[in-house]
Motif scaffolding. Structure first.
Motif, PDB file in Angstrom:
ATOM      1  N   GLN A 117      63.271 -19.387  77.759  1.00  0.00           N
ATOM      2  CA  GLN A 117      60.983 -19.095  77.979  1.00  0.00           C
ATOM      3  C   GLN A 117      60.990 -17.783  77.389  1.00  0.00           C
ATOM      4  N   LEU A 118      61.572 -16.005  77.105  1.00  0.00           N
ATOM      5  CA  LEU A 118      61.476 -15.581  76.794  1.00  0.00           C
ATOM      6  C   LEU A 118      61.107 -15.264  75.123  1.00  0.00           C
TER       7      LEU A 118
ATOM      8  N   GLN B  94      59.730 -12.468  82.487  1.00  0.00           N
ATOM      9  CA  GLN B  94      60.999 -12.627  82.052  1.00  0.00           C
ATOM     10  C   GLN B  94      62.008 -12.082  81.552  1.00  0.00           C
TER      11      GLN B  94
ATOM     12  N   PRO C 187      68.232 -20.905  80.818  1.00  0.00           N
ATOM     13  CA  PRO C 187      66.467 -21.291  81.057  1.00  0.00           C
ATOM     14  C   PRO C 187      66.453 -19.508  81.291  1.00  0.00           C
ATOM     15  N   PHE C 188      66.505 -18.442  81.108  1.00  0.00           N
ATOM     16  CA  PHE C 188      65.606 -17.187  81.134  1.00  0.00           C
ATOM     17  C   PHE C 188      65.464 -17.346  79.867  1.00  0.00           C
ATOM     18  N   LEU C 189      65.918 -17.302  78.574  1.00  0.00           N
ATOM     19  CA  LEU C 189      66.180 -16.890  77.655  1.00  0.00           C
ATOM     20  C   LEU C 189      65.724 -17.905  77.385  1.00  0.00           C
TER      21      LEU C 189
ATOM     22  N   ASP D 207      69.926 -27.178  84.140  1.00  0.00           N
ATOM     23  CA  ASP D 207      68.592 -26.166  85.054  1.00  0.00           C
ATOM     24  C   ASP D 207      67.507 -27.434  84.687  1.00  0.00           C
TER      25      ASP D 207
END
Lengths: 600, 277, 384
Positions: free
Chosen positions: A299-300, B102, A295-297, C74
């Motif tokens: 977006q990054l 992020q 999930p975070f990767l 997610d």
């Protein structure tokens, strides 16, 4: 009398043109067919995800039209989409999916966002509003809309959104096909629009809003209408979304979604239509598959790719593909130029009594600095008046006051008897004033022919669905083109023209407006001797007919002496001399001013 | 009385949050969408300071330095190549904001972070108990305003910056290294944003998204102020008052969108905003 | 008709599962959850407790001889993400059941897929109540269960007037709306009810109103995480020292607030300090499995753990994973877990034992009162 002039040798490209005109329809039909049978081969998951992706892609098309073509960076399409979706959900919840309920939902999903679009357009676009301001407003709109949704209680379901309302009686394959058809129709319509002459106006707006206004087009009206129309389309997409997903939520209207749309369009390639469509579908589909794992990767990566694309590849991935395509031999195709046609000048001889331009006691100041004071001037048809004076004398300011009534000035200016105070440039153009700027002001991404066609738009209109095969211009404009060789460069993008060619093109555009009064700010600056002579000849010929007057600001006194019928000398904001060429050239005062003696 | 204090301190906090954005907007003519990320980075400097066991106020210089350093990098690698494409520069700063957010998440997690209070307790002032920190914040806003005024009015950089604000082409022709002015101003703006992040920690939660909620208000205030710090102070007072009054007497929900909506209307009616005065 | 999967990995996974014998096929539990977005703070703890439950059950031979497998997706804590997550789990991963906590927006966004896909769904998050779907069961609290302990405790201390502050969203308004009616029903008075948007960060005006109203007690219900911390910091900054109950507070957030949270009351169906053998065994097992990686179990993660056991009991009673039969069995089975004995027998919701807690100086929660088997009330009158 309509004289046709076969100007170019390459006019016989008709079959190719017909083919290229049919191409979008063929592609659209093939795409429709492929998407129609696609649900038979895709699993339920892919069908579901792609249905939504295709609805989002419709929004991407609207964002691309606004941002990629018309240069309006907007984050607000999400708000219009959300309003359409909520209107649909609320109406369907109240009346059910009866024919009447559905009709009401469609109507509300189209009209409500379009009305808000009008309001947002009014707020965003006014004379001298900046693109930045419009962008920030587009950011405020979704924030306000979401806030309203949150505080809507049971009406809007607050943060939980609305769920469980009746929807159209389709299976998921049905929605897939509906979304596909909607996407294809919208994309095709957008495609036809941007390839048509009217679509050039969008690009012109992006390239050079000021020039649009000085061609008599009303940039504000165009921008507001575009905003409202595309808000309506976004609302319809919202209708489809509410039905296909059976749920609407505040985030569908949120500004984060608005920025996501912009990111998709940027990555796909703004200004290419197909790029944003494919980009949106690909990224959204990829996100559905990947974001669960990282999930975070995700977006990054998306953020980094976005920054990199903006800096290194502003045209997006479509631009990269386009470059490769054009590098292939089959990809290179020269568009056929339109046939040039002479138009008889429409303006009749003006009433003899009224001067074309009358300036009375004009004064202008920037803060404490007085730039113009007590200017009185009258110009009649047939005159070619040169405005001379040293730097800082107020010449350019005077030109600006003459062509833009919203400049704060004191005194009175009348064109053909009509006072211009408070009028925006496009309305003054409507009174018969054409202005040529000091630095050539043309549309850099358009071709020579397109620039000229836009100049004729107030007279001839623009074809909203196709490209006209002829280009009708007044004889004087044709003369400018012929003398400067531009008539052989009609398909050339103007950014590739030389400095002098651009100046000539702008002059031709202004002449094509068939103005009664032409204002020219240093038309010969930086031109070769030959080019200067050409322009002089054109101006003399124009005014010799006795219908048109010209005012030019000039430094080259030899040139002034050669062509002027009258010379006006400005010095320190005052009109110090107004007379024939002999009067002024022989004047002691002028010699003193130009020798620098009177500079302080 | 309470109302007056609320208005003054709200205006002060708005001023602290938007001054860095104003500096950048004035000179570079772009709205820095990464402003929220800068606030966040500043606040996390307070977290780091606390973890190192330092005095909480030590976070201020650290946040300024980190903000300025990151700002320098951003200006050089992202803003400068987009000098001629201002709308693209704005978009790129938005992308930068996502990336920074992020990265903060990856480094610190998404959880709310514990930060020590800079100045706890209440003070009795004119008959009401009032949050001591909000009063301190008011003083800090005055100090920052004064510092900013001194930089602008009294230093060579300030002079160059003013020249660039008025007419960049002319400034360049006068021999001012406008590229360097843009870089230094961007660094200072980002530094001030970092500072603001630390100063927000006693008032808000510290988490990777904390900056976003301050963004829109700051954007609108800066656009209304149009590159003048005095106009910004006036705008903070007027719109801060509007926010407090609407929240108190009508509804806090309307109050929270008051700045954005009112500022948009003001700009529509008077495009030069508050800077004309 | 041949169906292609666009993703190679998924195709491989399908092929692999198809290769096993039908009766030995694992039972797939889908967990759509906010790994990113607002719920990402709590999500890891929920996933951890699910992992423990699955490990324990598999170690004892699984369910009807079949192993349990988790599929986590997610939902980005929102509606759009939830649609993707539910679609992916239901249609791509072909899960047998969905068991998860989510935001209300994500839950609502997923419900159409749950209905169309015909899977049972156990919702394990406390929420504002009255969400009804034939396929959905809830084993966490609703306002009717959480608010009365707080108001009753304040009333016992002599509070007559209340002030309510919340975030403007379904949960905030739902909780405070119920709190208001309950306060008035029990003879108290609400002096003010104020909301700020979820992303709002300036509570100044509301706090000033609170101070001028001079109530006996304060009840807040904000969005979790940031707004909760922001409001508490600003309340403390303004010197508010009223009896203060925070309906959205959990132990973890209380810790991150430090000294600001001291003395605040919370009401929950789970606190780590519950003194029962089941809870102690659960905490020990979690500590053993996750060690330093352990996310403190909480009122959102423990229901997930118990819900997996509830599903196991239902499948065993139904004799298989067939949706209709499982739905029939779900309201009839009971499980005794860390929170006590749970049965989802009341209109798809469950009576729960509630705990009134008070935050101590060190951030821990002291149980100040226990309320056994609080009834959820009429949540879904149209459902059995």
């Amino acid at each position: 009398m309509l004289e046709t002039l076969p100007v170019t040798e390459r006019a016989a490209a008709a079959p190719g043109r017909r083919l290229s005109r049919a191409a979008p329809f063929v592609v659209a039909a093939l795409a429709a067919l492929a998407l129609w049978i696609a649900p038979l081969f895709l699993d339920t998951f892919a069908v579901n995800v792609l249905t939504r992706s295709m609805i989002y892609a419709v929004l991407a098309v609207t964002v691309d039209l606004l941002w990629g073509f018309a240069g309006i960076l907007t984050f607000g399409q999400a708000a219009f989409f959300g309003i359409g979706a909520y209107a649909t959900a609320m109406i369907l919840a109240a009346y059910g999916a009866t024919p009447l309920g559905i009709a009401a939902a469609v109507a509300a999903a189209l009209v409500a966002p379009a009305l808000l679009g009008l309001a947002v357009g009014w707020l965003s676009f006014y004379h001298r509003s900046t693109p930045l301001y419009a962008s920030v407003i587009s950011l405020v709109v979704p924030i306000v809309v979401v806030q309203l949704i949150y505080s809507g209680g049971e009406w809007t379901g607050s943060s939980s959104g609305l769920v469980g309302f009746d929807v159209l009686p389709f299976e998921i394959e049905g929605y897939f096909r509906l979304a596909a058809l909607f996407l294809i129709v919208v994309t095709l319509a957008a495609w036809i629009l941007v390839r048509a002459d009217a679509g050039r106006a969008l690009v012109a707006l992006r390239d050079n809003e000021a020039r649009c206004a000085y061609l008599g087009l009303n940039p504000r009206r165009l921008q507001i209408r575009l905003t409202a129309a595309l808000a309506g389309i976004a609302g319809l997409a919202g209708f489809l979304f509410a039905n296909a997903s059976g749920v609407v939520a505040p985030e569908n209207a949120g500004f984060l979604f608005g920025t996501e749309l912009v990111i998709w369009v940027a990555l796909g390639g703004r200004g290419t239509l197909l790029g944003p469509v494919l980009g949106t579908i690909a990224i959204d589909y990829l996100a559905a598959n990947l974001s669960g794992d990282l999930p975070f990767l995700w977006q990054l990566l998306l953020g980094t790719a976005f920054v990199a694309i903006i800096i290194l590849l502003p045209g997006g991935l479509a631009d990269l593909v386009g470059r490769l395509w054009r590098a292939l031999p089959v990809g290179r195709r020269e568009p056929a130029p339109p046939r040039l046609v002479a138009r008889v000048a429409g303006t009749e001889a003006t009433g003899t009594g009224i001067p074309i331009l009358k300036v009375e006691n004009l004064a202008k100041a920037y803060g404490a600095l007085t730039v113009l004071e007590g200017i009185d001037l009258e110009i009649r048809a047939g005159e070619l008046v040169s405005l001379v004076g040293p730097n800082g004398a107020g010449k350019t300011t005077l030109m600006r006051c003459l062509s833009d009534g919203t400049e704060p000035f004191k005194g009175a200016i009348a064109v053909g008897g009509t006072p211009i105070t408070g009028l925006t440039p496009n309305r003054i153009v409507g009174l018969g004033v054409g202005r040529k700027f000091q630095v050539a002001s043309v549309f850099e991404s358009l071709s020579v022919a397109d620039c000229l066609r836009l100049a004729r738009a107030p007279h001839d209109g623009l074809n909203p669905v196709g490209q006209a095969e002829t280009l009708g211009l007044p004889q004087a404009a044709l003369d400018v083109l012929r003398m400067t060789g531009l008539d052989r460069l009609l398909t050339r993008p103007t950014r590739l023209l030389s400095h002098g060619q651009k100046q000539a093109l702008e002059l031709a555009m202004v002449v094509a407006l068939e103005p009664r009064l032409i204002l020219l700010d240093e038309p010969t600056a930086g031109l070769t001797k030959a080019e200067r002579t050409t322009i002089g000849t054109v101006l003399k010929a124009l005014t010799a007919g006795g219908r048109i007057a010209a005012v030019l600001v000039e430094h080259d006194l030899d040139f002034v002496r050669e062509i002027s019928s009258r010379i006006v000398v400005l010095h320190q904001g005052r009109l110090v001399l107004d007379g024939t060429v002999e009067d002024v050239v022989g004047s002691e005062l002028v010699r003193t001013i130009y020798s620098g003696g009177a500079h302080g | 009385m309470l109302l007056t204090l609320d208005i003054l301190t709200t205006a002060a906090i708005l001023f602290i949050v938007s001054i860095g954005l104003l500096a950048i907007f004035g000179v570079l003519k772009i709205i820095n969408f990464a402003h929220g990320a800068w606030l966040t980075v500043g606040a996390y400097c307070a977290v780091v300071t606390a973890k190192l066991g330092l005095n909480p106020w030590a976070a201020l210089p650290l946040a300024f330095a980190v903000g300025a350093a990151l700002g320098g990098l951003a200006e050089h690698f992202i803003i400068r190549p987009l000098y001629r494409r201002p709308l693209d520069a704005i978009l790129a700063t938005w992308g930068l904001g996502i990336v920074v957010g992020q990265l903060v998440t990856l480094a610190f997690g998404r959880d709310v972070q514990l930060t020590p209070n800079l100045y706890a307790g209440t003070v009795e002032i004119l008959g009401v108990d009032y949050s001591a920190y909000r009063l301190v914040a008011f003083g800090i806003a005055l100090a920052i305003g004064t510092l900013f005024a001194l930089i602008i009015e009294r230093t060579r950089l300030g002079l160059s910056a003013r020249a660039v604000i008025m007419n960049e082409t002319l400034a360049r022709s006068l021999g001012i290294d406008t590229g360097r002015v843009r870089l230094v101003v961007f660094m200072i703006g980002a530094g001030f944003a970092g500072l603001a992040g630390v100063l927000l920690t006693p008032l808000t939660s510290v988490d990777p998204n904390m900056g976003v909620s301050w963004l829109i208000g700051a954007f609108m205030l800066v656009m209304v102020a149009d590159a003048s710090y005095l106009a910004l102070a006036a705008a903070c007072l007027v719109f801060g008052a509007a926010q407090v009054l609407i929240s108190t007497f009508v509804s806090p929900i309307l109050g929270s969108i008051a700045i954005a909506v009112l500022a948009a209307l003001v700009l529509r009616i008077s495009p030069k905003g508050f800077s004309r005065a | 008709m041949v169906k292609w999967s666009l993703v190679g990995a998924a195709a491989l996974a399908l092929a692999a599962t198809a290769g096993q014998a039908a009766d030995g096929k694992p039972i797939v539990i889908g967990i759509p959850i906010g790994l990113s977005g607002a719920n990402s703070v709590v999500a890891p703890s929920v996933v951890q407790s699910a992992e423990l439950a699955v490990e324990e059950i598999n170690a004892k031979g699984g369910v009807l001889g079949r192993k349990l497998v988790l599929e986590v997706a997610d939902d980005a804590s929102g509606a759009a993400g939830a649609q993707k997550a539910f679609d992916s789990l239901i249609y791509q991963k072909k899960v047998d059941v969905l068991i998860s906590m989510e935001t209300s927006a994500a839950r609502n966004a997923g419900l159409p897929a749950v209905t169309k896909g015909k899977v049972p769904y156990i919702y394990t998050s406390f929420y504002e109540g009255h969400s009804c779907n034939r396929n959905m069961f809830v084993n966490a609290w609703v306002p009717e269960q959480q608010v009365p302990p707080v108001v009753d405790a304040f009333k016992a201390k002599g509070a007559k007037t209340y002030f309510l502050i919340g975030s403007d969203y379904a949960f905030g308004r739902g909780m405070l709306g119920f709190a208001k009616s309950y306060v008035e029903k029990t003879g108290g008075k609400v002096l003010g009810e104020e909301y700020l948007p979820m992303d709002g960060s300036d509570w100044t005006a509301i706090i000033s109103k609170l101070k001028e109203a001079k109530p006996d007690a304060l009840i807040t219900s904000t969005a979790g995480g940031a707004p909760n911390v922001t409001l508490t910091k600003q309340l403390r900054g303004a010197g508010v020292t009223l009896p203060f109950a925070n309906l959205a507070l959990d132990e973890g957030t209380a810790k991150s607030m430090g000294a600001d949270a001291e003395g605040v009351y919370l009401s929950a169906s789970y606190v780590t300090g519950i003194d029962s053998p089941e809870n102690k065994a659960f905490l020990a097992a979690m500590q053993k499995k996750f060690g330093a990686e352990l996310r403190t179990p909480n009122d959102l993660s423990v229901p997930e753990y118990e819900a997996i056991y509830l599903y196991k009991a239902a499948v065993e009673k139904a004799g298989g994973t067939e949706t209709a039969k499982v739905l029939e069995a779900l309201p009839t089975v009971s499980v005794t877990g860390p929170r006590g004995t749970i049965t989802m027998s009341k209109q798809h919701h469950a009576p729960l034992t509630m705990y009134l807690g008070q935050i101590q100086k060190d951030g821990t929660v002291k149980v100040a009162g226990t309320f056994t088997d609080v009834d959820p009330g009429a949540q879904c009158p149209k459902l059995p």
